[in-house]
Design a protein around this motif. Structure first.
Motif, PDB file in Angstrom:
ATOM      1  N   VAL A 103       0.879  -1.170   0.000  1.00 43.90           N
ATOM      2  CA  VAL A 103       0.000   0.000   0.000  1.00 43.90           C
ATOM      3  C   VAL A 103       0.915   1.217   0.000  1.00 43.90           C
ATOM      4  N   VAL A 104       0.816   2.007  -1.060  1.00 43.00           N
ATOM      5  CA  VAL A 104       1.690   3.159  -1.254  1.00 43.00           C
ATOM      6  C   VAL A 104       0.818   4.408  -1.255  1.00 43.00           C
ATOM      7  N   VAL A 105       1.112   5.330  -0.348  1.00 43.93           N
ATOM      8  CA  VAL A 105       0.327   6.550  -0.183  1.00 43.93           C
ATOM      9  C   VAL A 105       1.188   7.720  -0.653  1.00 43.93           C
ATOM     10  N   LEU A 106       0.764   8.364  -1.736  1.00 42.60           N
ATOM     11  CA  LEU A 106       1.549   9.425  -2.364  1.00 42.60           C
ATOM     12  C   LEU A 106       0.810  10.748  -2.238  1.00 42.60           C
ATOM     13  N   ASN A 107       1.440  11.733  -1.606  1.00 43.08           N
ATOM     14  CA  ASN A 107       0.843  13.063  -1.454  1.00 43.08           C
ATOM     15  C   ASN A 107       1.842  14.121  -1.914  1.00 43.08           C
ATOM     16  N   PRO A 108       1.735  14.590  -3.150  1.00 38.67           N
ATOM     17  CA  PRO A 108       2.677  15.601  -3.638  1.00 38.67           C
ATOM     18  C   PRO A 108       2.679  16.888  -2.829  1.00 38.67           C
ATOM     19  N   ASP A 109       1.621  17.146  -2.038  1.00 36.69           N
ATOM     20  CA  ASP A 109       1.537  18.391  -1.271  1.00 36.69           C
ATOM     21  C   ASP A 109       2.231  18.322   0.084  1.00 36.69           C
ATOM     22  N   CYS A 110       2.710  17.157   0.483  1.00 34.41           N
ATOM     23  CA  CYS A 110       3.374  17.041   1.782  1.00 34.41           C
ATOM     24  C   CYS A 110       4.751  17.711   1.720  1.00 34.41           C
ATOM     25  N   PRO A 111       5.088  18.556   2.694  1.00 32.30           N
ATOM     26  CA  PRO A 111       6.431  19.156   2.688  1.00 32.30           C
ATOM     27  C   PRO A 111       7.508  18.094   2.902  1.00 32.30           C
ATOM     28  N   LEU A 112       8.617  18.241   2.195  1.00 36.07           N
ATOM     29  CA  LEU A 112       9.701  17.267   2.319  1.00 36.07           C
ATOM     30  C   LEU A 112      10.230  17.201   3.745  1.00 36.07           C
ATOM     31  N   GLU A 113      10.149  18.315   4.454  1.00 37.78           N
ATOM     32  CA  GLU A 113      10.667  18.359   5.823  1.00 37.78           C
ATOM     33  C   GLU A 113       9.863  17.473   6.772  1.00 37.78           C
ATOM     34  N   ALA A 114       8.659  17.082   6.371  1.00 39.68           N
ATOM     35  CA  ALA A 114       7.816  16.251   7.234  1.00 39.68           C
ATOM     36  C   ALA A 114       8.156  14.771   7.140  1.00 39.68           C
ATOM     37  N   SER A 128      12.432   9.291   8.071  1.00 43.73           N
ATOM     38  CA  SER A 128      13.048   8.102   7.484  1.00 43.73           C
ATOM     39  C   SER A 128      12.832   6.857   8.329  1.00 43.73           C
ATOM     40  N   GLU A 129      12.516   7.025   9.615  1.00 42.16           N
ATOM     41  CA  GLU A 129      12.286   5.872  10.488  1.00 42.16           C
ATOM     42  C   GLU A 129      10.895   5.286  10.299  1.00 42.16           C
ATOM     43  N   ARG A 130      10.033   5.950   9.530  1.00 38.84           N
ATOM     44  CA  ARG A 130       8.641   5.520   9.378  1.00 38.84           C
ATOM     45  C   ARG A 130       8.318   5.116   7.945  1.00 38.84           C
ATOM     46  N   ASP A 131       9.336   4.704   7.202  1.00 39.31           N
ATOM     47  CA  ASP A 131       9.151   4.293   5.805  1.00 39.31           C
ATOM     48  C   ASP A 131       8.511   5.411   4.987  1.00 39.31           C
ATOM     49  N   MET A 132       8.923   6.635   5.289  1.00 39.58           N
ATOM     50  CA  MET A 132       8.510   7.801   4.512  1.00 39.58           C
ATOM     51  C   MET A 132       9.673   8.181   3.602  1.00 39.58           C
ATOM     52  N   LEU A 187       0.330  10.924   8.772  1.00 35.56           N
ATOM     53  CA  LEU A 187       1.773  11.144   8.753  1.00 35.56           C
ATOM     54  C   LEU A 187       2.235  11.863   7.487  1.00 35.56           C
ATOM     55  N   ILE A 188       1.537  11.644   6.380  1.00 29.66           N
ATOM     56  CA  ILE A 188       1.928  12.261   5.111  1.00 29.66           C
ATOM     57  C   ILE A 188       1.211  13.597   4.904  1.00 29.66           C
ATOM     58  N   HIS A 189       0.550  14.099   5.965  1.00 26.22           N
ATOM     59  CA  HIS A 189      -0.080  15.427   5.960  1.00 26.22           C
ATOM     60  C   HIS A 189      -1.148  15.547   4.872  1.00 26.22           C
ATOM     61  N   SER A 190      -1.945  14.507   4.719  1.00 24.00           N
ATOM     62  CA  SER A 190      -2.962  14.527   3.669  1.00 24.00           C
ATOM     63  C   SER A 190      -4.222  15.224   4.162  1.00 24.00           C
ATOM     64  N   GLU A 191      -4.539  16.345   3.511  1.00 27.96           N
ATOM     65  CA  GLU A 191      -5.783  17.061   3.781  1.00 27.96           C
ATOM     66  C   GLU A 191      -6.537  17.340   2.483  1.00 27.96           C
ATOM     67  N   ASN A 192      -6.041  16.806   1.373  1.00 23.91           N
ATOM     68  CA  ASN A 192      -6.661  17.042   0.076  1.00 23.91           C
ATOM     69  C   ASN A 192      -7.553  15.850  -0.293  1.00 23.91           C
ATOM     70  N   THR A 193      -8.018  15.812  -1.526  1.00 22.63           N
ATOM     71  CA  THR A 193      -8.836  14.699  -1.998  1.00 22.63           C
ATOM     72  C   THR A 193      -8.002  13.421  -2.041  1.00 22.63           C
TER      73      THR A 193
END
Length: 459
Positions: free
Chosen positions: A250-261, A264-268, A361-367
């Motif tokens: 399961v791969v969750v991709l959010n282009p709007d998430c800031p890179l600073e968030a 690396s310990e959480r498979d991000m 964790l990936i800061h998803s607030e969009n659709t």
């Protein structure tokens, strides 16, 4: 015009024939075989090639296919000379011996350079390249090209050897997203000269004849599967969105998430889209975990079993596979002994809760668009919509977003329109006690960093 898409997954491999209207006209399926050879688990490449070649030939002869496109799972590379593999393709689900891991792991670049976390097994395929180079240096010295997995199959079917950015940028340790160039590891190991020239995913890189037809069939450059799913929806102009691509992973991709968030310990990590742009990503092995928790359940899950699991407090706690945001504990089922149907319900609830955590964790607030095989019947998307009423949820009109995105890339490379069906609205489920179940589930591992970090996420 019709295009055949070979979608090579880790657990299942498929061929789909797409028309320009986006409809799937035909499909075939198989399962790749992994065998022991020379101290490694490797792909039975000959068997998979025979299946793929036969499936493409049938598609050309029976469906008027004019092009062949490839979508492939991540974490896998191939070493080839002008004619063949110089070593069998490694299974990414194997760990290098400890004495070799000690020698190679210190050579891996920092997360700040590659945005690839240090993952176990071969989840970073640059690590497996280092391992293989240690034990079989001739495989590298004899290779003229280092290919990503989709590029291998495009080459094997008649294309020329090329590189492709979405695959190299898929947590490989080989790519520096900010620099849009190879990482320091590639130059340190002297691999740059074996990396072929880049072509965009979908570009025509060769042609050949299949079967008894006189027509030459275009061979298109392949693409990373999850990035293909992302492309399938971004090209439709749907605005800011998060894509949840489901399969073995399961791969969750959010282009709007800031890179600073990204942690690396959480498979991000950062994936790279087909045009080289960074795509913040989080993932876990959800399809594999569903199979383990459910005992290999196949088919629809009775809604009553889900409510029974919620009422009884039956739940699965992470993790049941390597990697993912909660990798520092072993999975367990608590709350009683579930029936077979209840185990399947617990497994789906687990996947939904893990996706919910990943979205925080990936800061998803969009659709959010939910795609792939774990959303059969729309139940996973419905659970997520109930868990997160503040977000809009859509689901793929088919379960094959990766193959659809790959088909779009192939058609567009020839200047042809491709009218894929838009995603559909999701109806939230109405199970009693789901919110409390989610809080109890997170409380069970509140001492683990991911749950604490996600506590303030979107709802």
């Amino acid at each position: 015009m019709n295009v055949a898409v070979l979608d090579f997954g880790k657990t299942n491999s498929k061929l789909f024939v797409f028309g320009q209207d986006g409809r799937i006209l035909d499909e075939r399926r198989t399962q790749p075989k992994w065998v022991q050879q020379g101290g490694f688990s490797v792909l039975d490449e000959a068997a998979l090639h025979d299946w793929a070649f036969g499936a493409v030939t049938d598609a050309v002869e029976n469906n008027g296919v004019e092009g062949v496109m490839v979508s492939g799972h991540g974490c896998t590379f191939a070493l080839v000379d002008g004619k063949a593999l110089t070593h069998p393709i490694l299974d990414y689900e194997q760990e290098p011996p400890a004495e070799i891991a000690v020698r190679i792991d210190h050579r891996i670049p920092d997360f700040a350079e590659t945005f690839s976390p240090r993952l176990p097994l071969g989840f970073n395929y640059g690590r497996h390249m280092l391992w293989l180079q240690q034990v079989d240096p001739d495989a590298f010295s004899n290779a003229t090209s280092i290919l990503g997995y989709p590029q291998y199959w495009s080459w094997r079917l008649g294309g020329r050897p090329v590189s492709e950015v979405s695959y190299l940028g898929c947590h490989s340790h080989l790519w520096a997203p900010r620099e849009r160039d190879y990482s320091s590891l590639v130059d340190a190991e002297g691999w740059r000269g074996q990396m072929p020239a880049f072509e965009r995913a979908g570009a025509v890189i060769g042609e050949r004849r299949f079967g008894n037809t006189e027509r030459s069939i275009a061979i298109h450059n392949g693409v990373h599967d999850s990035n293909a799913a992302l492309y399938a929806y971004r090209r439709q102009g749907l605005g800011p969105l998060t894509v949840v691509s489901t399969g073995t992973w399961v791969v969750v991709l959010n282009p709007d998430c800031p890179l600073e968030a990204l942690d690396s310990e959480r498979d991000m990590l950062v994936n790279v889209d087909v045009d080289g742009g960074p795509v913040p990503t989080i993932r876990f092995m959800g399809g594999r975990e569903f199979a383990v928790i459910s005992g290999g359940w196949q088919g629809a899950i009775p809604l009553g079993s889900i409510q029974q699991a919620l009422d009884a407090g039956l739940m699965a706690l992470p993790s049941f596979a390597p990697g993912g945001p909660i990798s520092d504990r072993s999975g367990e089922i608590i709350g009683g002994t579930p029936s077979a149907a209840q185990r399947a319900a617990v497994a789906l609830l687990y996947v939904a809760l893990m996706v919910d955590l990943c979205l925080d964790l990936i800061h998803s607030e969009n659709t959010v668009i939910v795609d792939g095989g774990l959303n059969t019947g729309g139940l996973l998307a419905g659970l997520l919509a109930q868990l997160r009423p503040g977000q809009t949820f859509l689901q793929g009109a088919s379960l094959e977003g990766s193959a659809t995105g790959a088909a779009a890339l192939a058609f567009e490379s020839l200047g042809r329109d491709f009218a894929a069906e838009p995603p559909e609205p999701v109806r939230a489920t109405q199970f009693g006690g789901l919110a409390g179940y989610r809080e109890a589930w997170r409380d069970r591992f509140a001492g683990h960093g991911a749950a604490a970090k996600a506590a303030g996420g979107a709802r």
